[in-house]
Design a protein around this motif. Sequence first.
Motif, mmCIF file in Angstrom:
data_model
loop_
_atom_site.group_PDB
_atom_site.id
_atom_site.type_symbol
_atom_site.label_atom_id
_atom_site.label_comp_id
_atom_site.label_asym_id
_atom_site.label_seq_id
_atom_site.Cartn_x
_atom_site.Cartn_y
_atom_site.Cartn_z
ATOM 1 N N THR A 190 -8.085 -4.441 7.868
ATOM 2 C CA THR A 190 -6.611 -4.975 8.172
ATOM 3 C C THR A 190 -6.244 -6.347 7.720
ATOM 4 O O THR A 190 -5.220 -6.261 7.160
ATOM 5 C CB THR A 190 -6.936 -5.451 9.823
ATOM 6 O OG1 THR A 190 -6.943 -4.098 10.725
ATOM 7 C CG2 THR A 190 -5.461 -5.840 10.287
ATOM 8 N N LYS A 191 -7.028 -7.110 7.215
ATOM 9 C CA LYS A 191 -6.713 -8.434 6.552
ATOM 10 C C LYS A 191 -6.596 -7.969 4.928
ATOM 11 O O LYS A 191 -5.555 -8.529 4.597
ATOM 12 C CB LYS A 191 -7.915 -9.175 6.729
ATOM 13 C CG LYS A 191 -7.966 -10.744 6.065
ATOM 14 C CD LYS A 191 -6.877 -11.620 6.998
ATOM 15 C CE LYS A 191 -6.908 -12.922 6.564
ATOM 16 N NZ LYS A 191 -6.119 -13.669 7.339
ATOM 17 N N VAL A 192 -7.326 -7.165 4.444
ATOM 18 C CA VAL A 192 -7.219 -7.055 3.091
ATOM 19 C C VAL A 192 -6.247 -5.911 2.598
ATOM 20 O O VAL A 192 -5.466 -6.042 1.855
ATOM 21 C CB VAL A 192 -8.688 -6.565 2.379
ATOM 22 C CG1 VAL A 192 -8.670 -6.396 1.151
ATOM 23 C CG2 VAL A 192 -9.766 -7.789 2.653
ATOM 24 N N ALA A 193 -6.174 -4.841 3.396
ATOM 25 C CA ALA A 193 -5.594 -3.600 2.900
ATOM 26 C C ALA A 193 -4.242 -3.399 3.842
ATOM 27 O O ALA A 193 -3.256 -2.867 3.091
ATOM 28 C CB ALA A 193 -6.407 -2.378 2.777
ATOM 29 N N TYR A 194 -4.605 -3.333 4.867
ATOM 30 C CA TYR A 194 -3.302 -2.850 5.801
ATOM 31 C C TYR A 194 -2.176 -3.731 5.724
ATOM 32 O O TYR A 194 -0.865 -3.208 5.732
ATOM 33 C CB TYR A 194 -3.889 -3.029 7.320
ATOM 34 C CG TYR A 194 -2.672 -2.389 8.329
ATOM 35 C CD1 TYR A 194 -2.456 -0.924 8.418
ATOM 36 C CD2 TYR A 194 -2.117 -3.187 9.178
ATOM 37 C CE1 TYR A 194 -1.628 -0.560 9.099
ATOM 38 C CE2 TYR A 194 -1.185 -2.780 10.070
ATOM 39 C CZ TYR A 194 -0.926 -1.418 10.209
ATOM 40 O OH TYR A 194 0.011 -0.887 10.843
ATOM 41 N N LYS A 195 -2.305 -5.190 5.801
ATOM 42 C CA LYS A 195 -1.218 -6.024 5.796
ATOM 43 C C LYS A 195 -0.265 -5.957 4.285
ATOM 44 O O LYS A 195 0.855 -5.817 4.400
ATOM 45 C CB LYS A 195 -1.503 -7.605 6.013
ATOM 46 C CG LYS A 195 -1.795 -7.717 7.403
ATOM 47 C CD LYS A 195 -1.999 -9.223 7.896
ATOM 48 C CE LYS A 195 -2.105 -9.378 9.206
ATOM 49 N NZ LYS A 195 -2.370 -10.748 9.650
ATOM 50 N N ALA A 237 4.229 -3.865 1.510
ATOM 51 C CA ALA A 237 4.603 -3.052 0.422
ATOM 52 C C ALA A 237 5.548 -1.904 0.821
ATOM 53 O O ALA A 237 6.666 -1.657 0.300
ATOM 54 C CB ALA A 237 3.532 -2.422 -0.287
ATOM 55 N N LEU A 238 5.132 -1.328 1.918
ATOM 56 C CA LEU A 238 6.153 -0.225 2.611
ATOM 57 C C LEU A 238 7.361 -0.815 2.991
ATOM 58 O O LEU A 238 8.398 -0.172 3.001
ATOM 59 C CB LEU A 238 5.434 0.359 3.625
ATOM 60 C CG LEU A 238 4.070 1.370 3.464
ATOM 61 C CD1 LEU A 238 3.395 2.012 4.517
ATOM 62 C CD2 LEU A 238 4.791 2.420 2.566
ATOM 63 N N ALA A 239 7.220 -1.927 3.812
ATOM 64 C CA ALA A 239 8.536 -2.599 4.216
ATOM 65 C C ALA A 239 9.439 -3.116 2.986
ATOM 66 O O ALA A 239 10.435 -2.834 3.159
ATOM 67 C CB ALA A 239 8.135 -4.080 4.868
ATOM 68 N N ASP A 240 8.840 -3.804 1.908
ATOM 69 C CA ASP A 240 9.484 -3.932 0.701
ATOM 70 C C ASP A 240 10.243 -2.549 0.145
ATOM 71 O O ASP A 240 11.272 -2.691 0.058
ATOM 72 C CB ASP A 240 8.669 -4.707 -0.293
ATOM 73 C CG ASP A 240 8.177 -6.186 0.042
ATOM 74 O OD1 ASP A 240 8.778 -6.532 1.192
ATOM 75 O OD2 ASP A 240 7.084 -6.696 -0.610
ATOM 76 N N ARG A 241 9.458 -1.728 0.025
ATOM 77 C CA ARG A 241 9.943 -0.546 -0.365
ATOM 78 C C ARG A 241 11.016 0.200 0.381
ATOM 79 O O ARG A 241 11.985 0.680 -0.002
ATOM 80 C CB ARG A 241 8.696 0.602 -0.415
ATOM 81 C CG ARG A 241 9.354 2.083 -0.941
ATOM 82 C CD ARG A 241 9.218 2.178 -2.466
ATOM 83 N NE ARG A 241 9.232 3.740 -2.641
ATOM 84 C CZ ARG A 241 9.801 3.870 -3.833
ATOM 85 N NH1 ARG A 241 9.915 3.046 -4.895
ATOM 86 N NH2 ARG A 241 9.982 5.135 -4.320
ATOM 87 N N GLN A 242 10.880 0.077 1.770
ATOM 88 C CA GLN A 242 11.874 0.603 2.675
ATOM 89 C C GLN A 242 13.159 -0.332 2.512
ATOM 90 O O GLN A 242 14.299 0.037 2.500
ATOM 91 C CB GLN A 242 11.420 0.500 4.076
ATOM 92 C CG GLN A 242 12.220 1.030 5.197
ATOM 93 C CD GLN A 242 11.862 1.194 6.568
ATOM 94 O OE1 GLN A 242 10.546 0.529 6.794
ATOM 95 N NE2 GLN A 242 12.389 1.571 7.226
ATOM 96 N N ALA A 243 12.959 -1.595 2.372
ATOM 97 C CA ALA A 243 13.968 -2.561 2.251
ATOM 98 C C ALA A 243 14.840 -2.353 0.916
ATOM 99 O O ALA A 243 15.993 -2.181 0.868
ATOM 100 C CB ALA A 243 13.867 -3.957 2.150
ATOM 101 N N LYS A 244 14.009 -2.188 -0.235
ATOM 102 C CA LYS A 244 14.449 -1.552 -1.488
ATOM 103 C C LYS A 244 15.322 -0.338 -1.650
ATOM 104 O O LYS A 244 16.580 -0.346 -1.775
ATOM 105 C CB LYS A 244 13.404 -1.484 -2.546
ATOM 106 C CG LYS A 244 14.034 -1.364 -3.736
ATOM 107 C CD LYS A 244 12.852 -1.373 -4.957
ATOM 108 C CE LYS A 244 13.393 -1.081 -6.127
ATOM 109 N NZ LYS A 244 12.374 -0.971 -7.329
#
Length: 167
Positions: free
Chosen positions: A23-28, A33-40
């Motif tokens: 959760t700390k290293v990979a999930y966030k 990245a998914l949110a950025d990609r979705q925003a893009k």
Amino acid sequence: MVDLNATLIAQIINFLILVAILTKVAYKPLMKALADRQAKIADSLETAEQERQAAEKLRQEYLAQLAEARTQAQVIVEKAAKLAEQTKEEILKEAREESARLLKVTQEEIARERELALAELKGEVVTLAVAAASKIVSQNMDDAANARIVEDFITNLDGKKIGGLPC
């Protein structure tokens, strides 16, 4: 029944630690990245929609300008056709007037030449008659001799002497 022992508890604790680390290293970062990609993607879609609307507006303006240009072209063609027809009529009218004028001038010239030719012919006839009469009078002979003298005189006439007129 579930048998709880130290290994199971250790595996559960390991799993929870792994979930916490992931959760700390990979999930966030992955979620970020998914949110950025979705925003893009959302921005790209919004930009595409705006460009589509702009293109549609340009298309409508183009169609309006095209329709106006066609209307103006039709008006220009109609004016050109009307002007051409007027020019044609003017040229035909001028040609008819010129033709009539030339015909009148030619007829006048022909009449003048005819009068001149008749006057010359009368002069030549008078000259010939006087010449024939003087020959006849100078040689007082009978009618047959007079006719022969006139015939000889007319036969021996030079074309240049009488102005080139056919006898």
